[in-house]
Design a protein around this motif. Structure first.
Motif, PDB file in Angstrom:
ATOM      1  N   TRP A   1      22.572  26.642  17.873  1.00 57.20           N
ATOM      2  CA  TRP A   1      22.100  25.283  17.669  1.00 57.20           C
ATOM      3  C   TRP A   1      20.968  24.943  18.629  1.00 57.20           C
ATOM      4  O   TRP A   1      19.919  24.395  18.238  1.00 57.20           O
ATOM      5  CB  TRP A   1      23.254  24.276  17.858  1.00 57.20           C
ATOM      6  CG  TRP A   1      23.160  23.136  16.897  1.00 57.20           C
ATOM      7  CD1 TRP A   1      22.068  22.334  16.715  1.00 57.20           C
ATOM      8  CD2 TRP A   1      24.158  22.696  15.986  1.00 57.20           C
ATOM      9  NE1 TRP A   1      22.315  21.408  15.727  1.00 57.20           N
ATOM     10  CE2 TRP A   1      23.600  21.611  15.263  1.00 57.20           C
ATOM     11  CE3 TRP A   1      25.458  23.086  15.707  1.00 57.20           C
ATOM     12  CZ2 TRP A   1      24.315  20.934  14.275  1.00 57.20           C
ATOM     13  CZ3 TRP A   1      26.157  22.402  14.741  1.00 57.20           C
ATOM     14  CH2 TRP A   1      25.593  21.343  14.023  1.00 57.20           C
ATOM     15  N   ALA A   2      21.168  25.303  19.868  1.00 56.43           N
ATOM     16  CA  ALA A   2      20.155  25.043  20.897  1.00 56.43           C
ATOM     17  C   ALA A   2      18.856  25.758  20.538  1.00 56.43           C
ATOM     18  O   ALA A   2      17.766  25.162  20.614  1.00 56.43           O
ATOM     19  CB  ALA A   2      20.676  25.512  22.245  1.00 56.43           C
ATOM     20  N   ALA A   3      18.991  27.028  20.096  1.00 61.15           N
ATOM     21  CA  ALA A   3      17.798  27.803  19.750  1.00 61.15           C
ATOM     22  C   ALA A   3      17.096  27.185  18.551  1.00 61.15           C
ATOM     23  O   ALA A   3      15.861  27.112  18.504  1.00 61.15           O
ATOM     24  CB  ALA A   3      18.187  29.253  19.458  1.00 61.15           C
ATOM     25  N   ALA A   4      17.900  26.718  17.565  1.00 64.86           N
ATOM     26  CA  ALA A   4      17.310  26.113  16.370  1.00 64.86           C
ATOM     27  C   ALA A   4      16.562  24.827  16.735  1.00 64.86           C
ATOM     28  O   ALA A   4      15.472  24.567  16.238  1.00 64.86           O
ATOM     29  CB  ALA A   4      18.402  25.821  15.342  1.00 64.86           C
ATOM     30  N   ALA A   5      17.164  24.042  17.657  1.00 66.70           N
ATOM     31  CA  ALA A   5      16.524  22.800  18.095  1.00 66.70           C
ATOM     32  C   ALA A   5      15.240  23.120  18.843  1.00 66.70           C
ATOM     33  O   ALA A   5      14.222  22.438  18.700  1.00 66.70           O
ATOM     34  CB  ALA A   5      17.487  22.010  18.982  1.00 66.70           C
ATOM     35  N   TRP A   6      15.287  24.162  19.612  1.00 67.08           N
ATOM     36  CA  TRP A   6      14.146  24.568  20.432  1.00 67.08           C
ATOM     37  C   TRP A   6      12.990  25.034  19.559  1.00 67.08           C
ATOM     38  O   TRP A   6      11.860  24.592  19.713  1.00 67.08           O
ATOM     39  CB  TRP A   6      14.600  25.665  21.390  1.00 67.08           C
ATOM     40  CG  TRP A   6      13.501  26.288  22.188  1.00 67.08           C
ATOM     41  CD1 TRP A   6      12.838  27.440  21.912  1.00 67.08           C
ATOM     42  CD2 TRP A   6      12.934  25.779  23.388  1.00 67.08           C
ATOM     43  NE1 TRP A   6      11.908  27.693  22.868  1.00 67.08           N
ATOM     44  CE2 TRP A   6      11.927  26.681  23.797  1.00 67.08           C
ATOM     45  CE3 TRP A   6      13.178  24.613  24.169  1.00 67.08           C
ATOM     46  CZ2 TRP A   6      11.165  26.492  24.950  1.00 67.08           C
ATOM     47  CZ3 TRP A   6      12.423  24.437  25.318  1.00 67.08           C
ATOM     48  CH2 TRP A   6      11.421  25.364  25.701  1.00 67.08           C
ATOM     49  N   THR A   7      13.252  25.948  18.610  1.00 63.49           N
ATOM     50  CA  THR A   7      12.177  26.477  17.756  1.00 63.49           C
ATOM     51  C   THR A   7      11.710  25.442  16.751  1.00 63.49           C
ATOM     52  O   THR A   7      10.551  25.414  16.358  1.00 63.49           O
ATOM     53  CB  THR A   7      12.614  27.732  16.997  1.00 63.49           C
ATOM     54  OG1 THR A   7      13.793  27.416  16.260  1.00 63.49           O
ATOM     55  CG2 THR A   7      12.883  28.903  17.911  1.00 63.49           C
ATOM     56  N   HIS A   8      12.653  24.628  16.315  1.00 67.13           N
ATOM     57  CA  HIS A   8      12.354  23.576  15.365  1.00 67.13           C
ATOM     58  C   HIS A   8      11.595  24.102  14.134  1.00 67.13           C
ATOM     59  O   HIS A   8      10.629  23.531  13.684  1.00 67.13           O
ATOM     60  CB  HIS A   8      11.553  22.446  16.038  1.00 67.13           C
ATOM     61  CG  HIS A   8      11.737  21.148  15.323  1.00 67.13           C
ATOM     62  ND1 HIS A   8      12.926  20.453  15.342  1.00 67.13           N
ATOM     63  CD2 HIS A   8      10.894  20.434  14.545  1.00 67.13           C
ATOM     64  CE1 HIS A   8      12.816  19.371  14.608  1.00 67.13           C
ATOM     65  NE2 HIS A   8      11.589  19.328  14.105  1.00 67.13           N
ATOM     66  N   SER A   9      12.045  25.239  13.618  1.00 69.59           N
ATOM     67  CA  SER A   9      11.411  25.819  12.446  1.00 69.59           C
ATOM     68  C   SER A   9      12.506  26.225  11.463  1.00 69.59           C
ATOM     69  O   SER A   9      13.117  27.269  11.618  1.00 69.59           O
ATOM     70  CB  SER A   9      10.575  27.048  12.842  1.00 69.59           C
ATOM     71  OG  SER A   9      10.369  27.856  11.711  1.00 69.59           O
ATOM     72  N   PRO A  10      12.823  25.346  10.478  1.00 71.77           N
ATOM     73  CA  PRO A  10      13.926  25.617   9.546  1.00 71.77           C
ATOM     74  C   PRO A  10      13.742  26.936   8.789  1.00 71.77           C
ATOM     75  O   PRO A  10      14.715  27.516   8.305  1.00 71.77           O
ATOM     76  CB  PRO A  10      13.868  24.432   8.578  1.00 71.77           C
ATOM     77  CG  PRO A  10      13.016  23.415   9.225  1.00 71.77           C
ATOM     78  CD  PRO A  10      12.099  24.107  10.167  1.00 71.77           C
ATOM     79  N   LEU A  11      12.501  27.405   8.718  1.00 72.80           N
ATOM     80  CA  LEU A  11      12.262  28.646   7.995  1.00 72.80           C
ATOM     81  C   LEU A  11      12.725  29.858   8.817  1.00 72.80           C
ATOM     82  O   LEU A  11      13.375  30.757   8.308  1.00 72.80           O
ATOM     83  CB  LEU A  11      10.776  28.760   7.661  1.00 72.80           C
ATOM     84  CG  LEU A  11      10.414  29.849   6.658  1.00 72.80           C
ATOM     85  CD1 LEU A  11      11.053  29.590   5.306  1.00 72.80           C
ATOM     86  CD2 LEU A  11       8.888  29.944   6.508  1.00 72.80           C
ATOM     87  N   GLN A  12      12.361  29.830  10.111  1.00 72.81           N
ATOM     88  CA  GLN A  12      12.698  30.967  10.966  1.00 72.81           C
ATOM     89  C   GLN A  12      14.149  30.938  11.411  1.00 72.81           C
ATOM     90  O   GLN A  12      14.819  31.954  11.451  1.00 72.81           O
ATOM     91  CB  GLN A  12      11.794  30.991  12.192  1.00 72.81           C
ATOM     92  CG  GLN A  12      10.388  31.446  11.855  1.00 72.81           C
ATOM     93  CD  GLN A  12       9.463  31.319  13.040  1.00 72.81           C
ATOM     94  OE1 GLN A  12       9.570  30.347  13.802  1.00 72.81           O
ATOM     95  NE2 GLN A  12       8.562  32.266  13.182  1.00 72.81           N
ATOM     96  N   LEU A  13      14.593  29.751  11.794  1.00 72.05           N
ATOM     97  CA  LEU A  13      15.972  29.644  12.268  1.00 72.05           C
ATOM     98  C   LEU A  13      16.560  28.304  11.845  1.00 72.05           C
ATOM     99  O   LEU A  13      16.383  27.293  12.511  1.00 72.05           O
ATOM    100  CB  LEU A  13      16.016  29.783  13.802  1.00 72.05           C
ATOM    101  CG  LEU A  13      17.407  29.914  14.403  1.00 72.05           C
ATOM    102  CD1 LEU A  13      18.112  31.167  13.900  1.00 72.05           C
ATOM    103  CD2 LEU A  13      17.333  29.922  15.919  1.00 72.05           C
ATOM    104  N   PRO A  14      17.250  28.289  10.719  1.00 76.26           N
ATOM    105  CA  PRO A  14      17.880  27.037  10.281  1.00 76.26           C
ATOM    106  C   PRO A  14      19.041  26.682  11.196  1.00 76.26           C
ATOM    107  O   PRO A  14      19.599  27.546  11.867  1.00 76.26           O
ATOM    108  CB  PRO A  14      18.365  27.360   8.871  1.00 76.26           C
ATOM    109  CG  PRO A  14      18.502  28.835   8.831  1.00 76.26           C
ATOM    110  CD  PRO A  14      17.523  29.397   9.810  1.00 76.26           C
ATOM    111  N   THR A  15      19.404  25.403  11.207  1.00 78.54           N
ATOM    112  CA  THR A  15      20.523  24.982  12.062  1.00 78.54           C
ATOM    113  C   THR A  15      21.839  25.428  11.447  1.00 78.54           C
ATOM    114  O   THR A  15      21.928  25.642  10.229  1.00 78.54           O
ATOM    115  CB  THR A  15      20.552  23.446  12.198  1.00 78.54           C
ATOM    116  OG1 THR A  15      20.726  22.897  10.889  1.00 78.54           O
ATOM    117  CG2 THR A  15      19.272  22.925  12.818  1.00 78.54           C
ATOM    118  N   PRO A  16      22.879  25.556  12.288  1.00 78.75           N
ATOM    119  CA  PRO A  16      24.194  25.935  11.765  1.00 78.75           C
ATOM    120  C   PRO A  16      24.650  24.993  10.651  1.00 78.75           C
ATOM    121  O   PRO A  16      25.266  25.433   9.683  1.00 78.75           O
ATOM    122  CB  PRO A  16      25.104  25.844  12.985  1.00 78.75           C
ATOM    123  CG  PRO A  16      24.211  26.052  14.147  1.00 78.75           C
ATOM    124  CD  PRO A  16      22.876  25.479  13.757  1.00 78.75           C
TER     125      PRO A  16
END
Lengths: 283, 274
Positions: free
Chosen positions: A51-66
C-alpha cells in the motif's frame, strides 16, 4: 578404525540411525492457532508495504493499490471468468502431471535398476535437463500452434526431469539391508521390485512429484502467456494489453493461490501414501 | 540316514574373505582361513571384538556375500546364494517401515519361498501363531516406527521363525535391548529354538554376540574370533546342562567358561580401547 573392515563390506552392517525428529516435525507440533496468527501478521506487513509503495508511486498502471486489486478479484470471481481460466490451467496441469508420471516413473525405475539402460538414456537426459522448458516455446509454437497442446507439452517436459531424477535416486537409495532381508526369505527379483524397491522409493518419488509440480506450474504461465488462447497465463497477458493492471494482479494472486493449494494437496497425498516416512528427512 | 548323522549341517572350509575399498582398491582381509563345522541342532555363538569379521562370516553363510576363497556347505551342498533355508535376523532388524507388524512377520510367507504351496488361510494362521509366540498381540496393525526397540526385535524374531528356516542366523539380535529385557529374551530364545525338544527337532542356530555371558548361556559351543585379520581363535564346547534357566548363571562352571573366553579376547579388547 576397529570397524573399518565391516564398514567396507558391501552389505551395510552398522546399526541404522533411528529417525530423528526434524525441524518440520517440531514445527508441526506448534499450536496451529499461533502459527496461523504469525502467517496473518506477515501478510499484513506485506500488504502495508504494498500500500505504501502504491501510494508512493501513485501509478495505478504500474502498481495498483491492494484495494483496487481486491475489487478486481471480486468481480472476476463473481462473473466466473477467473474460475474458468483457473480450471483450464489446472486441467492442463493435471494432464501434464499424469503424462509425466506415466513416462518418468517407469523410466526412472528402468534406469535405477539397470546399469545398462542408465548408460544409454542418462547422457540424453543430462543434455536436455539444463534446457529450460520455456526455451522450447518458440519451436513448440511452430509444431503445435496456439492451443491446449503447447502448454501441456511444455509442462510435461518440465515435470519429467525432477520426477525422473527423484525416481532414479529413490530406486538406487533402496535400503540394502531390506533388499538383503528379502533375498534371505527367498523372495524372487520381480517381487522384490514390487514389494521392497517400490515402497522404498515412494517417499523420494513423492518429493519429485512436488518439485515437478512446482516447475510445471511456473512454466504454464509462460506457455499460456505466449501460446494459448485461454488459462491464467493468457488472462494476465490479455489484461496487460487492455492496461487493466488490477486484473493482472488479481490473476497473479490466483496463480499463487492455485499453486499453494495444489502443494498443500500434494503434501496431504504424501502423508497418506507414505505415513511411515514422517519424521524422516523425506517427509 | 547314517550320512546325515555324521555330516555337519554347516561346514566352512578354509574360508577367506577380502574386501577391496571402492576408490583406493586397497584390499582388507576381513576373514582369514576360517574352518568350522556346525552340527544340526547345535546352538553356536560367535564372539569376538569389533571388526573380527563375525558379521562377514554370517553374511557368507546367509549367501549374501561370497567367500574370496574356500567353500561353505549346507548339508554337503555348496552355498551359492541366499535362500529361505537359512533365515537371518539382522543387527538392526531390517523391518520394512511401510508394513505393519503383521505384514512384516508375514512378508516371507506371502512373497517368498517359505509360503509356497501354502493355502492363504494357512499362511494367515501361521502369521497369527507367530505373533502370539512373541507376544505381540494387539500391536499387529502398528508400524515399526510406532513400537519400542524391544518390540521391533520381537517382530524380527517372529519373522525369522515364521519362515521356518532350518538354520537361524542371528547377528547381535539382542544388542539394542536393555539388560533386563535381554535376559528375559535369551531364555525365550532358547525355548523357541527348541531347548526342551529332543535334539533332532531343534533348529541349527548361529548367534553373533559380543556379550560373553550371553554366549555361554545360550550355546552348545562358543567360537572365539580375533581380529585383523578375522580368524578363529578357539572353539569351546559349553557343557552346561540343558534346559537352562536363570540359575545356570550361578553355576561355577558358568563363571569358569566365561573366564576362559574372556582370557582369549581380553588382550585384543584392551588394545581396541587403548
Amino acid at each position: 578404525m576397529q570397524r573399518s573392515i565391516e564398514i567396507d563390506s558391501p552389505l551395510p552392517v552398522s546399526p541404522g540411525n533411528p529417525a530423528r525428529p526434524t525441524l518440520a516435525a517440531k514445527v508441526a507440533g506448534y499450536p496451529a492457532v499461533l502459527s496461523g496468527l504469525v502467517t496473518l501478521r506477515s501478510f499484513a506487513v506485506f500488504i502495508a508495504i504494498w500500500w505504501a509503495a502504491a501510494a508512493w508511486t501513485h501509478s495505478p498502471l504500474q502498481l495498483p493499490t491492494p484495494l483496487s486489486v481486491l475489487t478486481a478479484l471480486k468481480s472476476l470471481a463473481i462473473d466466473g471468468e477467473m474460475l474458468d481460466n483457473a480450471l483450464t490451467s489446472f486441467t492442463r496441469l493435471a494432464i501434464s502431471m499424469g503424462i509425466a508420471v506415466v513416462v518418468a516413473v517407469p523410466l526412472g525405475f528402468l534406469m535405477g535398476l539397470s546399469e545398462r539402460a542408465n548408460a544409454y538414456i542418462d547422457p540424453m537426459v543430462e543434455v536436455l535437463r539444463p534446457i529450460s522448458g520455456i526455451a522450447w516455446i518458440p519451436l513448440a509454437l511452430f509444431i503445435f500452434g496456439v492451443g491446449d497442446v503447447l502448454p501441456v507439452f511444455i509442462m510435461t517436459y518440465v515435470a519429467c526431469f525432477p520426477l525422473l531424477l527423484n525416481t532414479i535416486a529413490g530406486v538406487r537409495g533402496t535400503d540394502r539391508r531390506l533388499l538383503a532381508a528379502a533375498r534371505t526369505m527367498g523372495v524372487p527379483q520381480s517381487r522384490i521390485v514390487r514389494h521392497v524397491v517400490m515402497p522404498g522409493a515412494l517417499p523420494t518419488i513423492m518429493v519429485g512429484l512436488r518439485l515437478a509440480f512446482a516447475g510445471a506450474w511456473s512454466a504454464i504461465i509462460a506457455a499460456e502467456l505466449i501460446g494459448s488462447p485461454s488459462g491464467l497465463g493468457f488472462a494476465i497477458e490479455w489484461y496487460r494489453q487492455l492496461l487493466m493492471s488490477p486484473k493482472v494482479f488479481a490473476y497473479i494472486i490466483a496463480i499463487g493461490a492455485v499453486g499453494y493449494s495444489c502443494d498443500v494437496a500434494l503434501q496431504a497425498l504424501q502423508r497418506t501414501l507414505t505415513p511411515w516416512a514422517r519424521g524422516t528427512e523425506l517427509a | 540316514m547314517s550320512d546325515t548323522m555324521t555330516r555337519p549341517k554347516l561346514r566352512l572350509d578354509h574360508v577367506t574373505k577380502e574386501f577391496a575399498a571402492p576408490r583406493t582398491g586397497l584390499r582388507t582381509v576381513a576373514v582369514s582361513d576360517v574352518s568350522l563345522e556346525i552340527q544340526a541342532g547345535d546352538f553356536v555363538c560367535i564372539v569376538g571384538p569389533s571388526g573380527c569379521g563375525k558379521t562377514t562370516v554370517m553374511n557368507m553363510i546367509a549367501g549374501l556375500d561370497k567367500p574370496s576363497s574356500g567353500t561353505i556347505e549346507i548339508d554337503g551342498a555348496p552355498i551359492t546364494g541366499p535362500g529361505a533355508d537359512r533365515g537371518v535376523m539382522f543387527q538392526d532388524y531390517a523391518l520394512f517401515p511401510w508394513l505393519t507388524v503383521r505384514d512384516n512377520i508375514g512378508f516371507g510367507l506371502r512373497n517368498g519361498t517359505p509360503g509356497r504351496g501354502m493355502a492363504a488361510n494357512d499362511v494367515e494362521e501361521r502369521i497369527s501363531k507367530h505373533i502370539e509366540l512373541v507376544r505381540l498381540g494387539g500391536a499387529e496393525t502398528k508400524y515399526p516406527h510406532q513400537i519400542s526397540g524391544g518390540m521391533r526385535q520381537r517382530v524380527a524374531l517372529a519373522r525369522l521363525l515364521a519362515n521356518g528356516p532350518d538354520v537361524l542366523l542371528m547377528d547381535e539380535p539382542l544388542g539394542a535391548l536393555d539388560a533386563q529385557t535381554r535376559l528375559i529374551l535369551q531364555a525365550e530364545l532358547l525355548r523357541i529354538w527348541g531347548e526342551t525338544a529332543p535334539r533332532e527337532e531343534r533348529k541349527t542356530a548361529v548367534f553373533i554376540t559380543h556379550d560373553i555371558a550371553e554366549a555361554v548361556f545360550l550355546s552348545d559351543s562358543v567360537v572365539v574370533m580375533s581380529s585383523h585379520p578375522g580368524r578363529i581363535r578357539a572353539v569351546l564346547p559349553i557343557d552346561l546342562p540343558r534346559p537352562r534357566d536363570e540359575h545356570v548363571r550361578a553355576h561355577p562352571r558358568f563363571a569358569q567358561l566365561s573366564e576362559e573366553i574372556w582370557e582369549l579376547i581380553r588382550d585384543e579388547a584392551y588394545r581396541a580401547i587403548a
